[in-house]
Design a protein around this motif. Structure first.
Motif, short mmCIF file in Angstrom:
data_model
loop_
_atom_site.label_atom_id
_atom_site.label_comp_id
_atom_site.label_asym_id
_atom_site.label_seq_id
_atom_site.Cartn_x
_atom_site.Cartn_y
_atom_site.Cartn_z
N ALA A 36 -8.87 29.99 -19.82
CA ALA A 36 -8.18 30.55 -18.60
C ALA A 36 -8.35 32.06 -18.28
O ALA A 36 -8.50 32.84 -19.31
N VAL A 37 -8.14 32.31 -17.25
CA VAL A 37 -8.27 33.59 -16.65
C VAL A 37 -6.97 34.05 -15.81
O VAL A 37 -6.43 33.19 -14.93
N ARG A 38 -6.45 35.13 -16.22
CA ARG A 38 -4.99 35.30 -15.96
C ARG A 38 -5.08 36.21 -14.65
O ARG A 38 -5.84 37.34 -14.73
N LEU A 39 -4.78 36.01 -13.64
CA LEU A 39 -4.57 36.86 -12.57
C LEU A 39 -3.17 37.41 -12.06
O LEU A 39 -2.35 36.81 -12.45
N ARG A 40 -3.25 38.64 -11.77
CA ARG A 40 -1.96 39.38 -11.29
C ARG A 40 -1.97 39.74 -9.96
O ARG A 40 -3.15 39.82 -9.39
N ALA A 41 -0.88 40.40 -9.27
CA ALA A 41 -1.11 40.74 -7.94
C ALA A 41 -2.25 41.78 -7.69
O ALA A 41 -2.56 42.80 -8.36
N GLY A 42 -3.11 41.45 -6.63
CA GLY A 42 -4.16 42.41 -6.28
C GLY A 42 -5.32 41.83 -7.03
O GLY A 42 -6.39 42.18 -6.66
N PRO B 33 -21.59 32.91 -12.07
CA PRO B 33 -20.98 31.95 -12.97
C PRO B 33 -20.00 31.07 -12.54
O PRO B 33 -19.46 31.08 -11.36
N PRO B 34 -19.66 30.00 -13.20
CA PRO B 34 -18.73 28.86 -12.73
C PRO B 34 -17.28 29.69 -12.40
O PRO B 34 -16.68 29.15 -11.43
N LEU B 35 -16.84 30.67 -13.00
CA LEU B 35 -15.65 31.40 -12.43
C LEU B 35 -15.73 32.95 -12.94
O LEU B 35 -16.26 33.31 -13.98
N VAL C 67 -6.32 30.59 -13.67
CA VAL C 67 -7.09 29.69 -13.46
C VAL C 67 -7.96 29.20 -14.62
O VAL C 67 -8.45 29.95 -15.42
N VAL C 68 -8.11 27.98 -14.78
CA VAL C 68 -8.54 27.30 -15.88
C VAL C 68 -9.66 26.31 -15.62
O VAL C 68 -9.41 25.11 -15.25
N PRO C 69 -11.00 26.56 -15.96
CA PRO C 69 -11.96 25.48 -15.52
C PRO C 69 -11.93 24.54 -16.55
O PRO C 69 -11.66 24.91 -17.81
#
Length: 322
Positions: free
Chosen positions: A67-73, A153-155, A60-62
């Motif tokens: 950028a914020v990296r997300l993984r399963a869970g 925060p925004p994200l 997710v990149v505002p």
């Protein structure tokens, strides 16, 4: 020990006040299924969106942010109205744009309607795609309390190492059902998921709680905050509040402004109007009745203050929420 317990209880009461805000009404809910490369440009201006990764990973990149990296869970919450990118990689060019109301288009503006449909509330490349996200969006500002939005925060993101939510399998199962009343079921599940995530977030050291929330731990300002929050209809003055707190008017005004960021009466006005906004949204009470409940002498006085604060009349606010 007793003092510490009281401060903790006060903080929990304040947190409960923040978290009672989310009330989805026909929220936009979808299961997104993709194979890399994929990228979505989100421009829906929604006040709050929650993204939960069931399988694979995502970024997710505002706009203008990291950028914020997300993984399963893992889970992310994006606060609108600023746009952002949701993709397999920050460098992947957007393949679709999500506009207000859930409208989807190609980047050149052509409609995507029906092109990526995969069944009930499912969208993307294929149902068994390597990446699956559950996405829930609060479509209108009135569904989320303004004080809660201001506290976020925004994200923000939560990894599976710091939180685990038992609602995930339930939401995944209910998302694809098509039964009577299903929209209401999903709305309530989204609310519960949002509350669970925010409760976990506010317990993290990196969470930046609002100034008034932190100020509850102060023996003077905390007492004043609880007085005005518990009884907003009382005709408070700075002198009254100072006497209750056992300090002078000048000392209270200085200390309150330092810790909360605004004078006591300014905070009280904002608190009263926030309560009025919620009651306009959630009740059928008359404007006169709401004015008395939140400390205004008449419907006219509340209406004038409300319009100065929010830019719309109480009637317009209620109509939009409806």
């Amino acid at each position: 020990m007793r003092r510490a317990a009281c401060v903790y209880a006060d903080a929990m009461d304040a947190l409960a006040g923040l978290l009672e805000g989310p009330r989805a009404r026909g929220a936009f809910m979808i299961r997104a299924c993709f194979d890399p490369p994929w990228s979505l440009r989100i421009e829906d201006r929604a006040p709050l969106t929650i993204m939960l990764v069931v399988r694979g990973d995502a970024c997710v990149v505002p706009d203008g942010g990291e950028a914020v990296r997300l993984r399963a869970g893992d889970l992310a919450i994006a606060r609108g109205p600023d746009p952002y990118l949701c993709a397999d990689d920050p460098g992947t060019a957007p393949q679709a744009v999500i506009l207000p109301g859930g409208e989807c288009t190609y980047p050149d503006g052509r409609s995507l309607k029906g092109r990526w449909d995969l069944g009930v509330r499912s969208w993307g490349d294929r149902l068994d795609g390597s990446t699956v996200l559950l996405i829930g969006t609060y479509m209108m500002q009135g569904e989320i309390g303004g004080r809660l939005l201001d506290a976020l925060p925004p994200l923000l993101s939560l990894t599976s190492e710091v939180w685990e939510c038992p609602l995930t399998p339930i939401l995944a199962e209910e998302m694809v059902r098509d039964e009577p009343g299903q929209e209401v079921v999903l709305d309530r599940l989204l609310d519960l998921l949002m509350i669970a995530a925010l409760r976990a977030w506010f317990s993290r050291p990196e969470a930046e709680a609002p100034a008034w929330y932190r100020a509850l731990a102060d023996p003077v300002v905390g007492r004043v905050l609880r007085l005005v929050q518990d009884d907003p209809a009382h005709p408070w003055t700075v002198a009254d509040l100072a006497a209750k707190a056992g300090v002078s008017r000048a000392a209270l005004a200085r200390r309150f402004s330092e810790l909360v960021g605004e004078p006591p009466m300014t905070y009280l006005t904002g608190w009263r109007l926030a309560l009025a906004a919620d009651r306009l949204r959630d009740s059928d009470d008359t404007l006169e009745s709401i004015a008395r409940q939140v400390g205004y002498g008449s419907a006219f006085a509340l209406s004038s203050a409300f319009k100065r604060r929010y830019g719309v009349s109480p009637q317009e606010h209620r109509s939009r929420a409806a």
